[in-house]
Design a protein around this motif. Structure first.
Motif, PDB file in Angstrom:
ATOM      1  N   LEU A 147       0.802  -1.215   0.000  1.00  0.00           N
ATOM      2  CA  LEU A 147       0.000   0.000   0.000  1.00  0.00           C
ATOM      3  C   LEU A 147       0.842   1.276   0.000  1.00  0.00           C
ATOM      4  CD1 LEU A 147      -2.766  -0.984   2.589  1.00  0.00           C
ATOM      5  CD2 LEU A 147      -3.070  -0.679   0.129  1.00  0.00           C
ATOM      6  N   HIS A 148       2.114   1.181   0.457  1.00  0.00           N
ATOM      7  CA  HIS A 148       2.854   2.412   0.732  1.00  0.00           C
ATOM      8  C   HIS A 148       4.158   2.605  -0.038  1.00  0.00           C
ATOM      9  CE1 HIS A 148       0.321   2.152   4.478  1.00  0.00           C
ATOM     10  NE2 HIS A 148       0.119   3.402   4.126  1.00  0.00           N
ATOM     11  N   ILE A 149       4.655   1.580  -0.725  1.00  0.00           N
ATOM     12  CA  ILE A 149       5.946   1.758  -1.391  1.00  0.00           C
ATOM     13  C   ILE A 149       5.766   2.243  -2.820  1.00  0.00           C
ATOM     14  CG2 ILE A 149       7.043  -0.001   0.039  1.00  0.00           C
ATOM     15  CD1 ILE A 149       6.787  -1.893  -2.312  1.00  0.00           C
ATOM     16  N   LYS A 150       6.896   2.528  -3.496  1.00  0.00           N
ATOM     17  CA  LYS A 150       6.867   3.041  -4.866  1.00  0.00           C
ATOM     18  C   LYS A 150       6.319   1.994  -5.826  1.00  0.00           C
ATOM     19  CE  LYS A 150      10.733   6.229  -4.219  1.00  0.00           C
ATOM     20  NZ  LYS A 150      12.104   6.595  -4.645  1.00  0.00           N
ATOM     21  N   ALA A 151       5.794   2.486  -6.942  1.00  0.00           N
ATOM     22  CA  ALA A 151       5.070   1.629  -7.880  1.00  0.00           C
ATOM     23  C   ALA A 151       5.922   0.490  -8.429  1.00  0.00           C
ATOM     24  CB  ALA A 151       4.512   2.464  -9.028  1.00  0.00           C
ATOM     25  N   THR A 152       7.206   0.725  -8.709  1.00  0.00           N
ATOM     26  CA  THR A 152       8.042  -0.320  -9.317  1.00  0.00           C
ATOM     27  C   THR A 152       8.180  -1.528  -8.383  1.00  0.00           C
ATOM     28  OG1 THR A 152       9.958   0.880  -8.465  1.00  0.00           O
ATOM     29  CG2 THR A 152       9.369   1.234 -10.782  1.00  0.00           C
ATOM     30  N   LYS A 153       8.479  -1.275  -7.131  1.00  0.00           N
ATOM     31  CA  LYS A 153       8.597  -2.368  -6.177  1.00  0.00           C
ATOM     32  C   LYS A 153       7.225  -2.911  -5.793  1.00  0.00           C
ATOM     33  CE  LYS A 153      10.951  -3.760  -1.952  1.00  0.00           C
ATOM     34  NZ  LYS A 153      11.693  -3.326  -0.746  1.00  0.00           N
ATOM     35  N   GLN A 154       6.217  -2.057  -5.848  1.00  0.00           N
ATOM     36  CA  GLN A 154       4.865  -2.478  -5.506  1.00  0.00           C
ATOM     37  C   GLN A 154       4.396  -3.602  -6.430  1.00  0.00           C
ATOM     38  OE1 GLN A 154       1.274   0.081  -6.338  1.00  0.00           O
ATOM     39  NE2 GLN A 154       1.355   0.351  -4.109  1.00  0.00           N
ATOM     40  N   ASN A 155       4.693  -3.479  -7.724  1.00  0.00           N
ATOM     41  CA  ASN A 155       4.299  -4.517  -8.679  1.00  0.00           C
ATOM     42  C   ASN A 155       4.947  -5.852  -8.340  1.00  0.00           C
ATOM     43  OD1 ASN A 155       2.723  -2.727 -10.112  1.00  0.00           O
ATOM     44  ND2 ASN A 155       4.343  -2.185 -11.564  1.00  0.00           N
TER      45      ASN A 155
END
Length: 336
Positions: A66-74
């Motif tokens: 829910l809280h990290i940057k989009a690249t790592k979120q994926n």
């Protein structure tokens, strides 16, 4: 309007362990499932938080998503999907098999005598053993047998598929190993919407699943369960299943808890309990708890229960479901 249901059963992992003594509880799932690259992610949380409880570890994973940057979120979302897939595949081993009846004589009594017409069964279990058992004895059928979950024959309007004979309804509020979340299509192709349906074959439903293998186009579907976590964001159909379970609880006279410890983190269960306790019907309500730790479970409920003046009586059976089944059936018969 939700019809009146005489009995609502809340069934948890204790029922599974009664049939499969080695079935893992949440605290044991990590060691059973942890295989492959995705394990490295959970091991990172394990080193940081010093717990093997998969529910706590997945909660930290969900919060990071829910809280990290989009690249790592994926990447973390893919880990999450892999965990859900492996959970669903693991719980397939707890499907109904006829040979289990030889060592569990009580199961025939449960299927034939415990459940009555229009009963509601709320379960937090991922496996579908109980559905297979009731299908085997022809007291239940998956066509219109689940709240809010599609049957492939229903969508195809198949005239050959018989419907649920007694109107017993399952509310699987955490999903199931044989649920599939599938992409919908229109004239232009795939949409962003999905629906949840069931796979049907003989390994799941020994009678109604024979010679069927009904299901969904697998390349557009994925397993649907809500993996154990304090963060639960259900699909619309599952959220509405919880709503319908609350309505069923409001309109039932007897609520029976079997094999569920009422884990504090499961907000869905508390909402269903609130529905049962907050709405009066014409007759007095009864809460029955079948569990060796029935006193502890009753204490949790009474602590949560604000209005002690309501007409609800509590009956405790301090036994496992297989040992307390006869007492429970007699108790319910006395109230008819």
């Amino acid at each position: 309007m939700e019809k009146h249901r005489s009995n609502l059963f809340l069934i948890g992992a204790g029922f599974t362990k009664a049939v499969f003594p080695h079935a893992p509880l949440n605290k044991n799932l990590l060691s059973v499932l942890c295989q492959g690259a995705w394990c490295n992610t959970l091991k990172k949380y394990y080193r940081e938080y010093k717990t093997e409880d998969i529910e706590i570890l997945l909660t930290h994973l969900d919060l990071d998503i829910l809280h990290i940057k989009a690249t790592k979120q994926n990447a973390l979302q893919e880990v999450r999907k892999t965990i859900e897939k492996q959970l669903a595949e693991y719980f397939q081993k707890f499907r109904f098999k006829e040979e289990l009846l030889k060592t569990n004589k009580w199961l025939e009594t449960l299927a034939k005598q415990l459940f009555k017409s229009n009963d509601a069964i709320v379960t937090t279990n991922y496996e579908c053993f109980l559905e297979g058992l009731l299908d085997y004895y022809k007291v239940w059928h998956p066509m219109k047998g689940y709240a809010n979950i599609y049957h492939p024959g229903e969508r195809a309007n198949s005239p050959k598929v018989r419907e649920n004979p007694k109107g017993i309804i399952f509310y699987k509020i955490h999903g199931s190993e044989h649920f599939r979340e599938c992409t919908t299509f229109n004239e232009r192709g795939p949409t962003e919407k999905t629906i949840i349906g069931i796979v049907i074959n003989k390994s799941i439903y020994p009678i109604s699943g024979e010679n069927t293998n009904l299901g969904w186009v697998e390349r557009h579907c994925k397993e649907y369960i809500i993996a154990p976590s304090f963060v639960k964001i259900p699909h619309f159909q599952i959220a509405d299943t919880v709503n319908k379970a609350i309505l069923a609880a409001q309109n039932t006279q007897n609520m029976i808890i079997c094999g569920s410890s009422l884990r504090n983190e499961d907000g869905f269960i508390r909402l269903i309990l609130t529905g049962f306790m907050s709405k009066r019907i014409q007759n007095d309500k009864r809460l029955m708890i079948v569990d060796p730790n029935a006193d502890s479970i009753s204490g949790k409920i009474e602590k949560f229960w604000i209005d002690g003046t309501q007409n609800i009586t509590i009956h405790l059976i301090h036994k496992n479901i297989e040992d307390g089944l006869g007492d429970l059936i007699k108790l319910l018969e006395d109230f008819e």
